[in-house]
Structure formats: C-alpha cells, structure tokens
Design an enzyme around this catalytic site. Structure first.
Site, PDB file in Angstrom:
ATOM      1  CG  HIS A 305     -34.096 -47.029   7.702  1.00 29.93           C
ATOM      2  ND1 HIS A 305     -34.306 -45.876   8.419  1.00 29.93           N
ATOM      3  CD2 HIS A 305     -34.847 -46.935   6.575  1.00 29.93           C
ATOM      4  CE1 HIS A 305     -35.166 -45.129   7.742  1.00 29.93           C
ATOM      5  NE2 HIS A 305     -35.508 -45.736   6.629  1.00 29.93           N
ATOM      6  CG  ASP A 362     -36.362 -49.368  -0.651  1.00 28.24           C
ATOM      7  OD1 ASP A 362     -37.475 -49.089  -1.105  1.00 28.24           O
ATOM      8  OD2 ASP A 362     -35.595 -48.525  -0.159  1.00 28.24           O
TER       9      ASP A 362
HETATM   10  N1  ACO Z   1     -24.547 -53.685   4.147  1.00 28.05           N
HETATM   11  C1  ACO Z   1     -23.396 -53.837   4.837  1.00 28.05           C
HETATM   12  N2  ACO Z   1     -22.959 -53.027   5.810  1.00 28.05           N
HETATM   13  C2  ACO Z   1     -23.735 -51.960   6.110  1.00 28.05           C
HETATM   14  C3  ACO Z   1     -24.977 -51.737   5.437  1.00 28.05           C
HETATM   15  C4  ACO Z   1     -25.360 -52.635   4.433  1.00 28.05           C
HETATM   16  N3  ACO Z   1     -26.515 -52.468   3.773  1.00 28.05           N
HETATM   17  N4  ACO Z   1     -25.539 -50.616   5.931  1.00 28.05           N
HETATM   18  C5  ACO Z   1     -24.720 -50.149   6.880  1.00 28.05           C
HETATM   19  N5  ACO Z   1     -23.630 -50.974   6.991  1.00 28.05           N
HETATM   20  C6  ACO Z   1     -22.525 -50.818   7.957  1.00 28.05           C
HETATM   21  C7  ACO Z   1     -21.589 -49.707   7.536  1.00 28.05           C
HETATM   22  O1  ACO Z   1     -20.514 -50.208   6.744  1.00 28.05           O
HETATM   23  C8  ACO Z   1     -21.107 -49.176   8.864  1.00 28.05           C
HETATM   24  O2  ACO Z   1     -20.110 -50.039   9.353  1.00 28.05           O
HETATM   25  P1  ACO Z   1     -18.899 -49.438  10.296  1.00 28.05           P
HETATM   26  O3  ACO Z   1     -19.596 -48.913  11.526  1.00 28.05           O
HETATM   27  O4  ACO Z   1     -18.042 -50.625  10.549  1.00 28.05           O
HETATM   28  O5  ACO Z   1     -18.249 -48.354   9.485  1.00 28.05           O
HETATM   29  C9  ACO Z   1     -22.338 -49.331   9.773  1.00 28.05           C
HETATM   30  O6  ACO Z   1     -23.108 -50.409   9.197  1.00 28.05           O
HETATM   31  C10 ACO Z   1     -23.212 -48.094   9.873  1.00 28.05           C
HETATM   32  O7  ACO Z   1     -23.494 -47.655   8.559  1.00 28.05           O
HETATM   33  P2  ACO Z   1     -23.764 -46.133   8.164  1.00 28.05           P
HETATM   34  O8  ACO Z   1     -23.642 -45.981   6.685  1.00 28.05           O
HETATM   35  O9  ACO Z   1     -22.947 -45.250   9.055  1.00 28.05           O
HETATM   36  O10 ACO Z   1     -25.290 -46.007   8.612  1.00 28.05           O
HETATM   37  P3  ACO Z   1     -26.303 -44.891   8.143  1.00 28.05           P
HETATM   38  O11 ACO Z   1     -27.374 -44.861   9.176  1.00 28.05           O
HETATM   39  O12 ACO Z   1     -25.604 -43.616   7.820  1.00 28.05           O
HETATM   40  O13 ACO Z   1     -26.832 -45.468   6.746  1.00 28.05           O
HETATM   41  C11 ACO Z   1     -28.136 -46.529   5.071  1.00 28.05           C
HETATM   42  C12 ACO Z   1     -28.084 -46.013   6.525  1.00 28.05           C
HETATM   43  C13 ACO Z   1     -27.653 -45.442   4.097  1.00 28.05           C
HETATM   44  C14 ACO Z   1     -29.580 -46.861   4.718  1.00 28.05           C
HETATM   45  C15 ACO Z   1     -27.222 -47.775   4.963  1.00 28.05           C
HETATM   46  O14 ACO Z   1     -27.646 -48.773   5.876  1.00 28.05           O
HETATM   47  C16 ACO Z   1     -27.179 -48.350   3.538  1.00 28.05           C
HETATM   48  O15 ACO Z   1     -26.392 -47.883   2.718  1.00 28.05           O
HETATM   49  N6  ACO Z   1     -28.054 -49.384   3.213  1.00 28.05           N
HETATM   50  C17 ACO Z   1     -28.137 -49.912   1.891  1.00 28.05           C
HETATM   51  C18 ACO Z   1     -28.985 -49.017   1.006  1.00 28.05           C
HETATM   52  C19 ACO Z   1     -30.452 -49.092   1.340  1.00 28.05           C
HETATM   53  O16 ACO Z   1     -31.047 -50.168   1.460  1.00 28.05           O
HETATM   54  N7  ACO Z   1     -31.087 -47.898   1.449  1.00 28.05           N
HETATM   55  C20 ACO Z   1     -32.532 -47.801   1.683  1.00 28.05           C
HETATM   56  C21 ACO Z   1     -32.819 -46.982   2.869  1.00 28.05           C
HETATM   57  S1  ACO Z   1     -34.551 -47.082   3.213  1.00 28.05           S
HETATM   58  C22 ACO Z   1     -35.276 -45.918   2.238  1.00 28.05           C
HETATM   59  O17 ACO Z   1     -34.750 -44.952   1.787  1.00 28.05           O
HETATM   60  C23 ACO Z   1     -36.702 -46.221   1.961  1.00 28.05           C
END
Ligand code: ACO
Length: 427
Positions: A305, A362
């Site tokens: 998140h 979710d």
């Molecule tokens: N699985 C694996 N790796 C992940 C995940 C994941 N679900 N989420 C983040 N990471 C990793 C990224 O690859 C990144 O790695 P790096 O630093 O080596 O490049 C690091 O963690 C940070 O990720 P970002 O995308 O920069 O984090 P951000 O805060 O921008 O993204 C997000 C948050 C979009 C929710 C992300 O965690 C994601 O895509 N999760 C999966 C989708 C999801 O469940 N979304 C629901 C959000 S809750 C809602 O809307 C109610």
C-alpha cells in the site's frame, strides 16, 4: 497552525517557509510562496505533497491506524452501520438516534432513479465491464441534475449527497442485472442499505430474495471498510474535477474511472484472479518467486500500500468477516486456504518484510464477495458504491473551504523553442 519556520537555501537566496502543525501526523512545510520566487517543487505521484487541508480522515500508515472524524475504523466496523459512518463522514459527528432516523429515511426515499435511465442501459453491450457502465450511467445522471443545481449552495450540496448515496446501489445492481440479462429489480424501502443492495442484485420478479443477516452484515462491513481513505487517487480525482465547479455527478464519474485501475480499486478483482491462478498451496512458492523477480512485472495482488507500511487495519476486520461468511455458508473454499498460506509465507519472507508489504483490504474482500455470489467484475463496482460517500464528503469539504482550481506545475523536459516548417502539402 504555523508554529515553526523552515529555511530553504537555493544558491545565494534563502526563503523562509512556515511549518504547519496538523492535529495528528507529520508536519507540513507551506511552500505556497515558492512560486513567486521562481521555483516549483517536483513530486510525481504526490508522495510528499499535501494537496489540501482536511478534517475527514486520518491515516498513520506506519502504525496501521485509520480514523474517520477521529473514530478508529475497528470500532466503526464492529459497532456502527454503514449509514452511521456516512453521517459521520458527511457531518463530522456521530448522529443522535433522531438524526440517524431522519438521515436513514431520507436516503431510503431517494433510491429510485429516473425511469429514462433504464433505457440508457440498452446502449451498452451486454458484455461491457460493469465499471464502464457504472462510470457512463453515473456521468449521465449529471444530465438529470444540472440546471437547478448550485454547487455553492450548501443545501443543494446536501441534496446531491443524498441523491448519490441513495442511487449508487440501484445503478450498480442494474449494471449487474443488465450484464446477465435479467430485469432490473426496484429498491425496497423496508430493507437496510446493504440488505436492499443484495435484494436488487439477487431477487427476480419470480422469486423473492430473503436477506441472510450474516451476509447483510458482511456487505455492510465491506461498505464501511471502503467508505473513505483520505487523498487517494480517486478522491483526489473527484477533488480535482470538482475544483473547477463542475457538476458533482460528473465528478463522481471521474472518481469511478480513477478507482477502476488495478493499482487502486481494481486490485480486489485482480487479487481473486491471482488466487484462482495460484489454485493450490503447492504453487505459492512459484508465484512468490515471480513477485520478487525484478525482471517480472508480476506483483502479489492485495499486498502493499502506498500509505500503510504496516498491517492494513481494515484487513484485520475483513479477515474476521471472511471467516464468519464462509462458516455461515458452510463453504470450505480452497481459495481461502491459498490466501491464508500466501499471507503466512509473505509475512515471513525477508523481501516482503524489508519492503513492508502487508496484506491490504482487497486481499480478503474478494473472497467474501465471491462467497456472497458476486462475480469478480462487480468487485470494484461495490468498492465504488462504498467510496461514494468519501468522494462526496471531500467534494463538500472542498466547497466549504472555498474553491481553488487544481492546477499543478510541471518540470518541463521537452524541446526549447524552435522554428516550425510544415512538410505537409496544402491543397
Ligand atoms: N508484490 C511484489 N512487490 C511489490 C508489491 C507487490 N504487491 N508492491 C510493491 N512491491 C515492491 C516494488 O516492486 C518496489 O520494489 P523496488 O523498491 O525493489 O523497486 C517496492 O515494493 C515499492 O513499490 P512501489 O510500487 O514503489 O510502491 P507504491 O507505494 O508506489 O505502490 C501499490 C503501492 C501500488 C499498492 C503496490 O504495492 C502494488 O502494486 N500492490 C499490488 C496492487 C494492490 O494490491 N493494490 C491495492 C492498493 S489498496 C487500495 O487501493 C484499496
């Protein structure tokens, strides 16, 4: 609010900036005077930027805290109803019995939509994604409520809030009925908000739908847990659209569009698809490996998140509800087994621990909705029903605080000025 100063030094120049103290959370540097000094700040995705002042919701992502008007989400989810939470979000205080009864009656009396809207559905393909239909029909409501609507008038804004809150479940259920070719089911005023939604989804003219209280409570909880989440992508979209004074139904349609994406509200649908793809616990390690692979775009849906770098407090309640529903329906869902094992592995894996990737709301909501008999393409629609109150509360707060059109700046990295020479032959 300004109780401190920050000094920003750029080459020979220094600029004094106010440091604002919120009631809770991080201090905020007020950079509003920077533009007049010839500088902008650069912050793609607004990771360090407060776009507005708000009194509605507070999140402490590091400690897994979510408060609506100061009330903890765990208490609201177990001790209130969705409509009570709506009242709190809109008006700032918990309602008295009398206020609640009046609010509930008004919401219940506005659930029908203009009959002409029913004909609008025929313009959509039956296999359209219900989010596309919801977005289109909500935007079309602007055509029914525009001329007499003065968004600067608080009474008009209140009426708009009632209309949206009341009509959204009706439109959402119609999206579902249209997709499966069944006749629309009209709302029933003696049912609760959640019960009425389940009735419009599952009753037919040939068969009454008897609302199961456990499932009704689960639906209500899903609504409560998705009601608001401060300045997320869709809420910021509604604020941005509304900042020009636009029609609120059109602004909510913009919020629905933003919510649709898999990085936001579309994650619950994507999460269920992922669990179905994993299928059995034996396949989990393979998917964990892919999630960690930098060269693979796969992510574990339902994990991580932007704000929570701890357990999502909504996921805790959702997990409990998930068990209640599966017990009530006597379902031994293999997907839940996969979900539990995935959660256990991810919470113990150094990659997920180091990156603070915890299950989000979710992760469980998809399993509950599936158990309720709701198809996965409707999951984000249900999120939109619930989030409508958050969108309206923020839209209303923005109007109360005085409109200022949202107009971000940019870091321009395109061409410098150059001469234009057309290569196109003119007739
Ligand atoms: N699985 C694996 N790796 C992940 C995940 C994941 N679900 N989420 C983040 N990471 C990793 C990224 O690859 C990144 O790695 P790096 O630093 O080596 O490049 C690091 O963690 C940070 O990720 P970002 O995308 O920069 O984090 P951000 O805060 O921008 O993204 C997000 C948050 C979009 C929710 C992300 O965690 C994601 O895509 N999760 C999966 C989708 C999801 O469940 N979304 C629901 C959000 S809750 C809602 O809307 C109610």
């Amino acid at each position: 609010m300004a109780d401190n100063k920050a000094k920003l030094t750029i080459a020979e120049t220094s600029v004094d900036l106010d440091v604002l103290s919120p009631t809770l959370g991080s201090k905020v540097i007020d950079i509003r005077t920077l533009g007049s000094k010839g500088y902008y700040t650069y912050d793609p995705g607004f990771t360090s930027t407060a776009s507005c002042e708000s009194k509605i919701t507070f999140i402490d992502g590091d400690n897994g805290i979510l408060l609506h008007r100061g009330f903890p989400i765990g208490q609201l989810a177990t001790e209130s109803t969705y409509l009570e939470v709506c009242y709190i979000l809109l008006y700032g205080e918990a309602p008295t019995q009398e206020q609640y009864d009046k609010f509930k009656t008004t919401v219940t009396r506005h659930t029908m939509i203009h009959e002409q809207i029913t004909r609008l559905f025929n313009g959509f393909r039956r296999d359209s994604h219900p989010m596309a239909v919801l977005c289109g029909v909500t935007g079309a409501l602007a055509a029914f409520y525009h001329d007499a609507l003065d968004v600067s008038n608080p009474v008009h804004r209140d009426i708009t809030a009632y209309r949206l809150l009341s009509k959204m479940p009706t439109v959402a259920a119609m999206c579902y009925k249209y997709s499966i070719g069944q006749p629309f089911v009209y709302p029933k005023n003696d049912l609760s908000y959640a019960g009425n939604f389940l009735h419009m989804m599952f009753a037919t003219p040939c068969e009454e739908y008897v609302v199961n209280p456990v499932l009704e409570r689960a639906m209500d909880r899903i609504f409560i847990l998705h009601a608001d989440h401060e300045q997320n992508a869709s809420t910021s979209t509604v604020r941005t659209a509304g900042s020009s004074g636009a029609n609120p139904f059109a602004c909510i349609a913009a919020g629905i569009a933003s919510l649709w994406g898999p990085a936001h509200g579309g994650a619950n649908e994507a999460c269920l698809r992922m669990l179905e793809e994993i299928k059995t616990v034996e396949h989990i390690p393979e998917f964990i490996k892919r999630a960690k692979d930098k060269n693979d775009s796969f992510r574990l849906m339902g994990f991580g998140h932007r704000v929570y770098k701890n357990y999502d407090p909504r996921a805790t309640v959702m997990r409990e509800t998930c068990h209640e529903v599966l017990k009530e329906l006597n379902l031994n869902d293999s997907l839940l087994e996969v979900a539990m094992e995935l959660e256990r592995i991810a919470l113990n894996d150094p990659y997920f621990i180091e990156k603070k990737l915890y299950p989000n709301v979710d992760f469980y909501s998809g399993i509950i909705l599936k158990a309720l008999g709701i198809p996965s393409n409707m999951f984000t629609v249900i999120f939109a029903i619930a989030r409508t109150i958050g969108w309206i509360a923020h839209w209303n707060e923005m109007h109360e605080d005085g409109l200022k059109i949202a107009r971000p700046r940019q870091l321009y990295t395109g061409y410098s000025e150059r001469d234009f020479k057309s290569e196109i032959k003119k007739k």
